[in-house]
Design an enzyme around this catalytic site. Structure first.
Site, PDB file in Angstrom:
ATOM      1  CG  HIS A   1      -7.429  -6.442  -7.205  1.00 37.37           C
ATOM      2  ND1 HIS A   1      -7.027  -5.238  -6.686  1.00 37.37           N
ATOM      3  CD2 HIS A   1      -8.775  -6.459  -7.099  1.00 37.37           C
ATOM      4  CE1 HIS A   1      -8.098  -4.559  -6.292  1.00 37.37           C
ATOM      5  NE2 HIS A   1      -9.160  -5.274  -6.546  1.00 37.37           N
TER       6      HIS A   1
ATOM      7  CB  ALA B   1      -5.177  -3.165   0.711  1.00 36.21           C
ATOM      8  NE  ARG B   2     -11.006  -0.401   0.145  1.00 37.02           N
ATOM      9  CZ  ARG B   2     -11.089  -0.564  -1.174  1.00 37.02           C
ATOM     10  NH1 ARG B   2     -10.419   0.218  -1.975  1.00 37.02           N
ATOM     11  NH2 ARG B   2     -11.864  -1.485  -1.690  1.00 37.02           N
TER      12      ARG B   2
ATOM     13  CG  MET C   1      -1.951  -1.048   1.274  1.00 36.16           C
ATOM     14  SD  MET C   1      -2.922  -0.966   2.807  1.00 36.16           S
ATOM     15  CE  MET C   1      -1.929  -1.950   3.925  1.00 36.16           C
TER      16      MET C   1
ATOM     17  CG  ASN D   1      -5.629  -7.808  -3.514  1.00 36.41           C
ATOM     18  OD1 ASN D   1      -5.284  -6.986  -4.346  1.00 36.41           O
ATOM     19  ND2 ASN D   1      -5.905  -7.451  -2.273  1.00 36.41           N
ATOM     20  N   GLY D   2      -8.771  -8.430  -2.733  1.00 33.51           N
ATOM     21  CA  GLY D   2      -9.984  -7.645  -2.977  1.00 33.51           C
ATOM     22  C   GLY D   2     -11.059  -7.921  -1.942  1.00 33.51           C
TER      23      GLY D   2
ATOM     24  CE  LYS E   1      -2.061  -6.907  -4.907  1.00 34.54           C
ATOM     25  NZ  LYS E   1      -2.823  -5.842  -5.580  1.00 34.54           N
TER      26      LYS E   1
ATOM     27  CB  CYS F   1      -0.355  -0.001 -10.088  1.00 36.38           C
ATOM     28  SG  CYS F   1      -0.666   1.735  -9.704  1.00 36.38           S
TER      29      CYS F   1
END
Length: 306
Positions: A175, A229-230, A23, A205-206, A147, A105
């Protein structure tokens, strides 16, 4: 380095590896130290632009800080040519357990520079980058991962991953969104398709917000690990099964941040995320306006006791 961990040995059948995502600004050493106290198995550094990293010692020292306890650690790079990525990997290999190539990204600057998600459309280049890192790093246990985001046409995603696998990629994080999707629901079926088409470990991921999401994602996709992440920003103790940030974890952050000399904005931002579910809007307004470490600590002591 005797502390080097073989990440591949950590992927065990029926066990889901719990990973802290790369992150920008947030997955730095101090925060990694915090989540490691709460059942996080592996941490990623923030994304580092490999070319800048190789250009100067100053860039290396400011971009990549680590310490004895900061393992297992994956260093994530943005790169667009194999030589630069391999050089950067060789530079960090003694202090980490693997490198990861960012192919996900979606930010405009990254795509414009040829970094990040535009690499999902260049399977040959990605494969070459994986091969060169393998060639350059002497430690056979050192992992090289990618990733990615998914394509609208999943056949392309499967093709990319199978080519990377043939080139020697260790594992893949998917993701489950396309480059254009931000907060849309994650495509679990797509992650499952990728998992079923490979023989190497796959990480999902997600939208992993709590321990139940870890379990349900595993059941829906059969993956070998999950990356958050979040979810971890809001609750760094999430992987340990807490529903919201426990006060003990908040105080752990205060101790770790002070110990690491974390800049005020970063120290404050992490607390803003952690307190979001614990406080009311008026309280948040007061807290968010605080402008010094001592004011923040005083507020926390008054509101939550020590």
């Amino acid at each position: 380095n005797m502390d080097s961990r073989n990440i591949m040995d950590m992927f065990e059948k029926g066990k889901v590896l719990k990973i802290c995502a790369p992150m920008v600004r947030y997955s730095k050493l101090a925060f990694r130290s915090l989540v490691r106290k709460y059942d996080c198995d592996v941490c990623f550094t923030p994304m580092i632009v490999a070319a800048d990293f190789m250009r100067s010692v100053k860039a290396r020292d400011s971009e990549f800080t680590t310490n004895e306890g900061d393992r297992p650690l994956i260093v994530q790079f943005a790169a667009k040519d194999a030589v630069t990525l391999a050089g950067a990997a060789a530079a960090v290999a003694p202090f980490s357990d693997g490198v990861d190539l960012n192919c996900g990204c979606p930010q405009r600057w990254a795509m414009a520079e040829g970094y990040g998600a535009c690499l999902i459309n260049k399977p040959e280049l990605v494969s070459d980058m994986v091969r060169q890192v393998r060639h350059q790093v002497e430690n056979p246990n050192y992992t090289v991962s990618i990733k990615i985001r998914i394509h609208k046409d999943l056949k392309q995603t499967v093709d990319l991953c199978q080519k990377a696998q043939a080139a020697g990629v260790s594992w893949v994080t998917v993701h489950g969104r396309t480059v254009d999707e931000r907060h849309q629901p994650v495509h679990y079926d797509a992650i499952r398709t990728v998992k079923d088409s490979l023989s190497i470990p796959v990480v999902a991921n997600g939208d992993i917000k709590n321990l139940r999401d870890v379990e349900s994602t595993y059941l829906r996709t059969g993956v070998d690990g999950v990356m958050s992440a979040r979810g971890l920003l809001a609750n760094p103790a999430m992987f340990a099964g807490y529903e919201e940030t426990p006060l003990e974890c908040m105080w752990d952050w205060v101790d770790i941040a002070l110990e690491h000399g974390t800049p005020f904005t970063c120290f404050h931002h992490h607390l803003i995320y952690m307190l979001e579910r614990l406080s009311s809007q008026p309280e948040r307004r007061v807290f968010n306006a605080l402008s010094s470490t001592s004011a923040v600590i005083e507020y926390l002591q008054q509101t939550y006791g020590s």
